[in-house]
Design a protein around this motif. Structure first.
Motif, PDB file in Angstrom:
ATOM      1  N   GLU A  64       8.666   6.806  -0.556  1.00  0.00           N
ATOM      2  CA  GLU A  64      10.071   6.529  -0.842  1.00  0.00           C
ATOM      3  C   GLU A  64      10.703   5.627   0.213  1.00  0.00           C
ATOM      4  O   GLU A  64      11.497   4.747  -0.103  1.00  0.00           O
ATOM      5  CB  GLU A  64      10.853   7.850  -0.934  1.00  0.00           C
ATOM      6  N   TRP A  65      10.352   5.840   1.464  1.00  0.00           N
ATOM      7  CA  TRP A  65      10.891   5.014   2.546  1.00  0.00           C
ATOM      8  C   TRP A  65      10.491   3.550   2.350  1.00  0.00           C
ATOM      9  O   TRP A  65      11.289   2.645   2.568  1.00  0.00           O
ATOM     10  CB  TRP A  65      10.403   5.523   3.904  1.00  0.00           C
ATOM     11  N   ALA A  66       9.251   3.311   1.921  1.00  0.00           N
ATOM     12  CA  ALA A  66       8.777   1.947   1.687  1.00  0.00           C
ATOM     13  C   ALA A  66       9.578   1.287   0.566  1.00  0.00           C
ATOM     14  O   ALA A  66       9.899   0.096   0.641  1.00  0.00           O
ATOM     15  CB  ALA A  66       7.287   1.949   1.343  1.00  0.00           C
ATOM     16  N   PHE A  67       9.915   2.065  -0.459  1.00  0.00           N
ATOM     17  CA  PHE A  67      10.714   1.503  -1.545  1.00  0.00           C
ATOM     18  C   PHE A  67      12.110   1.133  -1.053  1.00  0.00           C
ATOM     19  O   PHE A  67      12.641   0.082  -1.398  1.00  0.00           O
ATOM     20  CB  PHE A  67      10.795   2.482  -2.726  1.00  0.00           C
ATOM     21  N   GLN A  68      12.702   1.983  -0.233  1.00  0.00           N
ATOM     22  CA  GLN A  68      14.015   1.670   0.343  1.00  0.00           C
ATOM     23  C   GLN A  68      13.951   0.408   1.196  1.00  0.00           C
ATOM     24  O   GLN A  68      14.862  -0.426   1.157  1.00  0.00           O
ATOM     25  CB  GLN A  68      14.540   2.854   1.161  1.00  0.00           C
ATOM     26  N   LEU A  69      12.877   0.260   1.950  1.00  0.00           N
ATOM     27  CA  LEU A  69      12.681  -0.941   2.763  1.00  0.00           C
ATOM     28  C   LEU A  69      12.559  -2.180   1.874  1.00  0.00           C
ATOM     29  O   LEU A  69      13.166  -3.218   2.150  1.00  0.00           O
ATOM     30  CB  LEU A  69      11.441  -0.801   3.647  1.00  0.00           C
ATOM     31  N   LEU A  70      11.809  -2.065   0.793  1.00  0.00           N
ATOM     32  CA  LEU A  70      11.654  -3.165  -0.154  1.00  0.00           C
ATOM     33  C   LEU A  70      13.015  -3.587  -0.705  1.00  0.00           C
ATOM     34  O   LEU A  70      13.332  -4.782  -0.744  1.00  0.00           O
ATOM     35  CB  LEU A  70      10.737  -2.749  -1.305  1.00  0.00           C
ATOM     36  N   GLN A  97      11.546  -1.984 -12.365  1.00  0.00           N
ATOM     37  CA  GLN A  97      10.257  -2.466 -12.870  1.00  0.00           C
ATOM     38  C   GLN A  97       9.211  -2.457 -11.764  1.00  0.00           C
ATOM     39  O   GLN A  97       8.062  -2.075 -11.989  1.00  0.00           O
ATOM     40  CB  GLN A  97      10.396  -3.870 -13.462  1.00  0.00           C
ATOM     41  N   VAL A  98       9.585  -2.862 -10.563  1.00  0.00           N
ATOM     42  CA  VAL A  98       8.647  -2.849  -9.431  1.00  0.00           C
ATOM     43  C   VAL A  98       8.194  -1.419  -9.164  1.00  0.00           C
ATOM     44  O   VAL A  98       7.001  -1.163  -8.968  1.00  0.00           O
ATOM     45  CB  VAL A  98       9.296  -3.480  -8.170  1.00  0.00           C
ATOM     46  N   TYR A  99       9.125  -0.485  -9.164  1.00  0.00           N
ATOM     47  CA  TYR A  99       8.797   0.921  -8.917  1.00  0.00           C
ATOM     48  C   TYR A  99       7.777   1.425  -9.939  1.00  0.00           C
ATOM     49  O   TYR A  99       6.831   2.130  -9.591  1.00  0.00           O
ATOM     50  CB  TYR A  99      10.080   1.756  -8.959  1.00  0.00           C
ATOM     51  N   ARG A 100       7.987   1.040 -11.195  1.00  0.00           N
ATOM     52  CA  ARG A 100       7.104   1.508 -12.271  1.00  0.00           C
ATOM     53  C   ARG A 100       5.751   0.813 -12.287  1.00  0.00           C
ATOM     54  O   ARG A 100       4.765   1.388 -12.740  1.00  0.00           O
ATOM     55  CB  ARG A 100       7.778   1.296 -13.627  1.00  0.00           C
ATOM     56  N   THR A 101       5.699  -0.455 -11.848  1.00  0.00           N
ATOM     57  CA  THR A 101       4.475  -1.239 -12.030  1.00  0.00           C
ATOM     58  C   THR A 101       3.792  -1.645 -10.729  1.00  0.00           C
ATOM     59  O   THR A 101       2.838  -2.427 -10.775  1.00  0.00           O
ATOM     60  CB  THR A 101       4.784  -2.514 -12.844  1.00  0.00           C
ATOM     61  N   ILE A 102       4.230  -1.119  -9.592  1.00  0.00           N
ATOM     62  CA  ILE A 102       3.621  -1.532  -8.318  1.00  0.00           C
ATOM     63  C   ILE A 102       2.123  -1.213  -8.291  1.00  0.00           C
ATOM     64  O   ILE A 102       1.350  -1.913  -7.650  1.00  0.00           O
ATOM     65  CB  ILE A 102       4.358  -0.904  -7.100  1.00  0.00           C
ATOM     66  N   GLY A 103       1.714  -0.193  -9.015  1.00  0.00           N
ATOM     67  CA  GLY A 103       0.290   0.138  -9.082  1.00  0.00           C
ATOM     68  C   GLY A 103      -0.537  -0.948  -9.733  1.00  0.00           C
ATOM     69  O   GLY A 103      -1.739  -1.069  -9.476  1.00  0.00           O
ATOM     70  N   ASP A 104       0.086  -1.778 -10.559  1.00  0.00           N
ATOM     71  CA  ASP A 104      -0.611  -2.874 -11.244  1.00  0.00           C
ATOM     72  C   ASP A 104      -0.630  -4.162 -10.416  1.00  0.00           C
ATOM     73  O   ASP A 104      -1.263  -5.132 -10.820  1.00  0.00           O
ATOM     74  CB  ASP A 104       0.057  -3.171 -12.600  1.00  0.00           C
ATOM     75  N   LEU A 114       0.830  -1.210   0.000  1.00  0.00           N
ATOM     76  CA  LEU A 114       0.000   0.000   0.000  1.00  0.00           C
ATOM     77  C   LEU A 114       0.866   1.263   0.000  1.00  0.00           C
ATOM     78  O   LEU A 114       0.599   2.219  -0.730  1.00  0.00           O
ATOM     79  CB  LEU A 114      -0.944   0.001   1.203  1.00  0.00           C
ATOM     80  N   ARG A 115       1.897   1.257   0.821  1.00  0.00           N
ATOM     81  CA  ARG A 115       2.784   2.423   0.879  1.00  0.00           C
ATOM     82  C   ARG A 115       3.531   2.610  -0.441  1.00  0.00           C
ATOM     83  O   ARG A 115       3.726   3.729  -0.898  1.00  0.00           O
ATOM     84  CB  ARG A 115       3.773   2.281   2.024  1.00  0.00           C
ATOM     85  N   LEU A 116       3.955   1.487  -1.043  1.00  0.00           N
ATOM     86  CA  LEU A 116       4.633   1.575  -2.337  1.00  0.00           C
ATOM     87  C   LEU A 116       3.700   2.146  -3.393  1.00  0.00           C
ATOM     88  O   LEU A 116       4.102   2.977  -4.213  1.00  0.00           O
ATOM     89  CB  LEU A 116       5.134   0.195  -2.766  1.00  0.00           C
ATOM     90  N   GLY A 128      -2.064  -8.592  -6.134  1.00  0.00           N
ATOM     91  CA  GLY A 128      -2.049  -9.400  -4.921  1.00  0.00           C
ATOM     92  C   GLY A 128      -2.468 -10.837  -5.151  1.00  0.00           C
ATOM     93  O   GLY A 128      -2.797 -11.541  -4.196  1.00  0.00           O
ATOM     94  N   ASP A 129      -2.470 -11.290  -6.410  1.00  0.00           N
ATOM     95  CA  ASP A 129      -2.804 -12.688  -6.698  1.00  0.00           C
ATOM     96  C   ASP A 129      -1.766 -13.629  -6.093  1.00  0.00           C
ATOM     97  O   ASP A 129      -2.080 -14.765  -5.755  1.00  0.00           O
ATOM     98  CB  ASP A 129      -2.880 -12.937  -8.209  1.00  0.00           C
ATOM     99  N   ALA A 130      -0.549 -13.162  -5.995  1.00  0.00           N
ATOM    100  CA  ALA A 130       0.546 -13.931  -5.392  1.00  0.00           C
ATOM    101  C   ALA A 130       1.158 -13.050  -4.308  1.00  0.00           C
ATOM    102  O   ALA A 130       0.869 -11.861  -4.219  1.00  0.00           O
ATOM    103  CB  ALA A 130       1.593 -14.276  -6.457  1.00  0.00           C
ATOM    104  N   SER A 131       2.027 -13.634  -3.521  1.00  0.00           N
ATOM    105  CA  SER A 131       2.707 -12.848  -2.498  1.00  0.00           C
ATOM    106  C   SER A 131       3.685 -11.884  -3.161  1.00  0.00           C
ATOM    107  O   SER A 131       4.073 -12.056  -4.318  1.00  0.00           O
ATOM    108  CB  SER A 131       3.448 -13.766  -1.524  1.00  0.00           C
ATOM    109  N   LEU A 132       4.108 -10.893  -2.415  1.00  0.00           N
ATOM    110  CA  LEU A 132       5.085  -9.931  -2.918  1.00  0.00           C
ATOM    111  C   LEU A 132       6.378 -10.646  -3.312  1.00  0.00           C
ATOM    112  O   LEU A 132       6.946 -10.382  -4.364  1.00  0.00           O
ATOM    113  CB  LEU A 132       5.361  -8.858  -1.862  1.00  0.00           C
ATOM    114  N   ALA A 133       6.818 -11.578  -2.478  1.00  0.00           N
ATOM    115  CA  ALA A 133       8.047 -12.322  -2.765  1.00  0.00           C
ATOM    116  C   ALA A 133       7.911 -13.122  -4.062  1.00  0.00           C
ATOM    117  O   ALA A 133       8.829 -13.133  -4.891  1.00  0.00           O
ATOM    118  CB  ALA A 133       8.404 -13.243  -1.606  1.00  0.00           C
TER     119      ALA A 133
END
Length: 190
Positions: free
Chosen positions: A15-21, A53-60, A8-10, A63-68
Protein backbone atom coordinates in the motif's frame (compact mmCIF):
# COMPACT_ATOMS: atom_id res chain seq x y z
CA UNK A 1 13.13 4.43 -4.76
CA UNK A 2 13.82 3.32 -8.31
CA UNK A 3 10.97 2.37 -10.62
CA UNK A 4 11.99 -1.31 -10.68
CA UNK A 5 11.70 -1.61 -6.89
CA UNK A 6 8.48 0.39 -6.88
CA UNK A 7 6.96 -1.94 -9.48
CA UNK A 8 7.96 -5.03 -7.49
CA UNK A 9 6.42 -3.60 -4.34
CA UNK A 10 3.26 -2.63 -6.23
CA UNK A 11 2.98 -6.13 -7.65
CA UNK A 12 3.23 -7.51 -4.10
CA UNK A 13 0.33 -5.26 -3.04
CA UNK A 14 2.37 -2.84 -0.93
CA UNK A 15 0.00 0.00 0.00
CA UNK A 16 2.83 2.41 0.79
CA UNK A 17 4.29 1.84 -2.70
CA UNK A 18 0.93 2.69 -4.25
CA UNK A 19 0.75 5.92 -2.24
CA UNK A 20 4.27 6.76 -3.41
CA UNK A 21 3.26 6.09 -7.02
CA UNK A 22 0.27 8.42 -6.69
CA UNK A 23 2.36 11.19 -5.11
CA UNK A 24 5.09 10.81 -7.73
CA UNK A 25 2.87 10.85 -10.83
CA UNK A 26 -0.41 12.57 -9.83
CA UNK A 27 0.45 16.06 -11.13
CA UNK A 28 1.97 14.76 -14.36
CA UNK A 29 -1.04 12.57 -15.15
CA UNK A 30 -3.47 15.39 -14.35
CA UNK A 31 -1.47 17.75 -16.54
CA UNK A 32 -1.59 15.36 -19.50
CA UNK A 33 -5.29 14.71 -18.99
CA UNK A 34 -6.09 18.42 -18.76
CA UNK A 35 -4.02 19.17 -21.83
CA UNK A 36 -6.05 16.66 -23.82
CA UNK A 37 -9.55 17.16 -22.37
CA UNK A 38 -9.29 20.85 -21.41
CA UNK A 39 -11.67 20.04 -18.56
CA UNK A 40 -10.34 20.15 -14.99
CA UNK A 41 -13.11 18.06 -13.41
CA UNK A 42 -12.91 15.34 -16.05
CA UNK A 43 -9.12 15.39 -15.77
CA UNK A 44 -9.38 14.71 -12.04
CA UNK A 45 -11.72 11.78 -12.75
CA UNK A 46 -9.38 10.45 -15.43
CA UNK A 47 -6.42 10.75 -13.06
CA UNK A 48 -8.27 8.62 -10.50
CA UNK A 49 -9.27 6.11 -13.18
CA UNK A 50 -5.63 5.81 -14.30
CA UNK A 51 -4.47 4.96 -10.79
CA UNK A 52 -7.36 2.53 -10.32
CA UNK A 53 -6.40 0.79 -13.56
CA UNK A 54 -2.74 0.67 -12.48
CA UNK A 55 -3.77 -0.83 -9.13
CA UNK A 56 -5.81 -3.52 -10.89
CA UNK A 57 -3.34 -4.33 -13.67
CA UNK A 58 0.13 -3.79 -12.17
CA UNK A 59 0.56 -7.57 -12.12
CA UNK A 60 0.36 -7.55 -15.93
CA UNK A 61 3.09 -4.90 -16.27
CA UNK A 62 5.89 -6.56 -18.27
CA UNK A 63 8.44 -3.77 -18.22
CA UNK A 64 8.58 -3.38 -22.01
CA UNK A 65 8.42 0.37 -21.42
CA UNK A 66 9.27 2.52 -18.44
CA UNK A 67 6.72 2.99 -15.68
CA UNK A 68 6.25 6.62 -16.74
CA UNK A 69 5.63 5.64 -20.38
CA UNK A 70 3.11 3.01 -19.28
CA UNK A 71 1.27 5.60 -17.16
CA UNK A 72 1.33 8.11 -20.03
CA UNK A 73 -0.15 5.51 -22.37
CA UNK A 74 -2.93 4.63 -19.93
CA UNK A 75 -3.66 8.34 -19.44
CA UNK A 76 -3.79 9.11 -23.15
CA UNK A 77 -6.03 6.10 -23.79
CA UNK A 78 -8.38 7.10 -20.96
CA UNK A 79 -8.57 10.65 -22.33
CA UNK A 80 -9.25 9.52 -25.88
CA UNK A 81 -11.92 7.09 -24.64
CA UNK A 82 -13.51 9.95 -22.70
CA UNK A 83 -13.46 12.11 -25.85
CA UNK A 84 -15.12 9.34 -27.89
CA UNK A 85 -17.82 8.73 -25.27
CA UNK A 86 -18.46 12.46 -24.94
CA UNK A 87 -18.67 12.92 -28.72
CA UNK A 88 -21.11 10.01 -29.12
CA UNK A 89 -23.27 11.11 -26.21
CA UNK A 90 -23.42 14.80 -27.04
CA UNK A 91 -22.72 15.05 -30.76
CA UNK A 92 -25.94 16.99 -31.22
CA UNK A 93 -25.18 19.41 -28.40
CA UNK A 94 -22.39 21.96 -28.72
CA UNK A 95 -21.61 23.33 -25.30
CA UNK A 96 -19.10 26.09 -24.80
CA UNK A 97 -16.12 25.27 -22.60
CA UNK A 98 -15.00 28.87 -22.39
CA UNK A 99 -15.95 29.21 -18.73
CA UNK A 100 -13.03 30.35 -16.61
CA UNK A 101 -14.42 28.12 -13.81
CA UNK A 102 -13.21 25.05 -15.71
CA UNK A 103 -9.62 26.23 -15.84
CA UNK A 104 -7.14 25.38 -13.10
CA UNK A 105 -5.80 28.25 -11.06
CA UNK A 106 -2.86 29.99 -12.70
CA UNK A 107 0.02 30.61 -10.37
CA UNK A 108 1.37 34.16 -10.47
CA UNK A 109 4.78 34.60 -12.01
CA UNK A 110 6.04 36.86 -9.23
CA UNK A 111 5.22 37.40 -5.58
CA UNK A 112 3.08 40.50 -6.12
CA UNK A 113 2.04 40.94 -9.74
CA UNK A 114 0.04 44.00 -10.54
CA UNK A 115 -3.63 43.61 -11.45
CA UNK A 116 -2.74 44.55 -15.02
CA UNK A 117 -0.12 41.81 -15.16
CA UNK A 118 -2.52 39.25 -13.73
CA UNK A 119 -5.20 40.25 -16.24
CA UNK A 120 -2.73 40.10 -19.14
CA UNK A 121 -1.50 36.67 -18.00
CA UNK A 122 -5.05 35.36 -17.64
CA UNK A 123 -5.96 36.68 -21.10
CA UNK A 124 -2.86 35.09 -22.62
CA UNK A 125 -3.63 31.74 -20.97
CA UNK A 126 -7.23 31.98 -22.19
CA UNK A 127 -6.09 32.71 -25.76
CA UNK A 128 -3.73 29.74 -25.70
CA UNK A 129 -6.44 27.48 -24.26
CA UNK A 130 -8.85 28.66 -26.97
CA UNK A 131 -6.23 27.98 -29.64
CA UNK A 132 -5.61 24.49 -28.23
CA UNK A 133 -9.35 23.80 -28.37
CA UNK A 134 -9.26 24.47 -32.12
CA UNK A 135 -6.73 21.70 -32.73
CA UNK A 136 -7.96 18.23 -33.68
CA UNK A 137 -7.80 15.83 -30.72
CA UNK A 138 -4.93 13.78 -32.13
CA UNK A 139 -2.79 16.84 -32.88
CA UNK A 140 -3.54 18.39 -29.49
CA UNK A 141 -2.56 15.15 -27.72
CA UNK A 142 0.83 15.04 -29.43
CA UNK A 143 1.38 18.78 -28.88
CA UNK A 144 0.57 18.57 -25.17
CA UNK A 145 2.82 15.56 -24.63
CA UNK A 146 5.74 17.24 -26.42
CA UNK A 147 5.50 20.93 -25.61
CA UNK A 148 3.82 20.93 -22.21
CA UNK A 149 5.05 17.63 -20.79
CA UNK A 150 8.45 17.57 -22.52
CA UNK A 151 8.25 13.96 -23.71
CA UNK A 152 10.58 12.80 -26.45
CA UNK A 153 9.15 11.85 -29.83
CA UNK A 154 9.85 8.19 -29.02
CA UNK A 155 8.04 8.41 -25.68
CA UNK A 156 5.05 10.05 -27.39
CA UNK A 157 4.98 7.25 -29.97
CA UNK A 158 5.05 4.68 -27.16
CA UNK A 159 2.40 6.48 -25.10
CA UNK A 160 -0.01 6.96 -28.01
CA UNK A 161 0.71 3.78 -29.94
CA UNK A 162 1.45 5.63 -33.19
CA UNK A 163 4.52 5.62 -35.42
CA UNK A 164 7.37 8.06 -34.90
CA UNK A 165 6.79 9.68 -38.30
CA UNK A 166 3.13 10.23 -37.42
CA UNK A 167 4.17 11.92 -34.17
CA UNK A 168 6.43 14.29 -36.10
CA UNK A 169 3.76 15.00 -38.70
CA UNK A 170 1.02 15.69 -36.14
CA UNK A 171 3.34 17.90 -34.11
CA UNK A 172 4.33 19.88 -37.22
CA UNK A 173 0.69 20.42 -38.19
CA UNK A 174 -0.30 21.32 -34.61
CA UNK A 175 2.46 23.93 -34.37
CA UNK A 176 1.60 25.34 -37.78
CA UNK A 177 -2.12 25.56 -36.92
CA UNK A 178 -1.42 27.20 -33.55
CA UNK A 179 0.84 29.72 -35.25
CA UNK A 180 -1.94 30.54 -37.73
CA UNK A 181 -4.44 30.97 -34.90
CA UNK A 182 -2.20 33.01 -32.58
CA UNK A 183 -0.37 35.15 -35.18
CA UNK A 184 -3.17 37.75 -35.52
CA UNK A 185 -3.25 38.09 -31.71
CA UNK A 186 0.52 38.63 -31.60
CA UNK A 187 0.39 41.22 -34.39
CA UNK A 188 -2.50 42.95 -32.60
CA UNK A 189 -0.34 43.48 -29.49
CA UNK A 190 2.61 44.91 -31.45
Amino acid sequence: MHDEELILRLQRGDEWAFQLLVRRFRKKIFSIAFGITLDAEESQDITQEVFLQVYRTIGDFRGDASLATWLHRITVNRCLNWKRRWARRFKWLHLSTDSADDLPAVEPESDCPSPETRLANAQTHQQIDNALKMLPDQARTVFVLRELEGLSYEAIADATGIKLGTVRSRLFHARKRLQEILQPLIEEEI
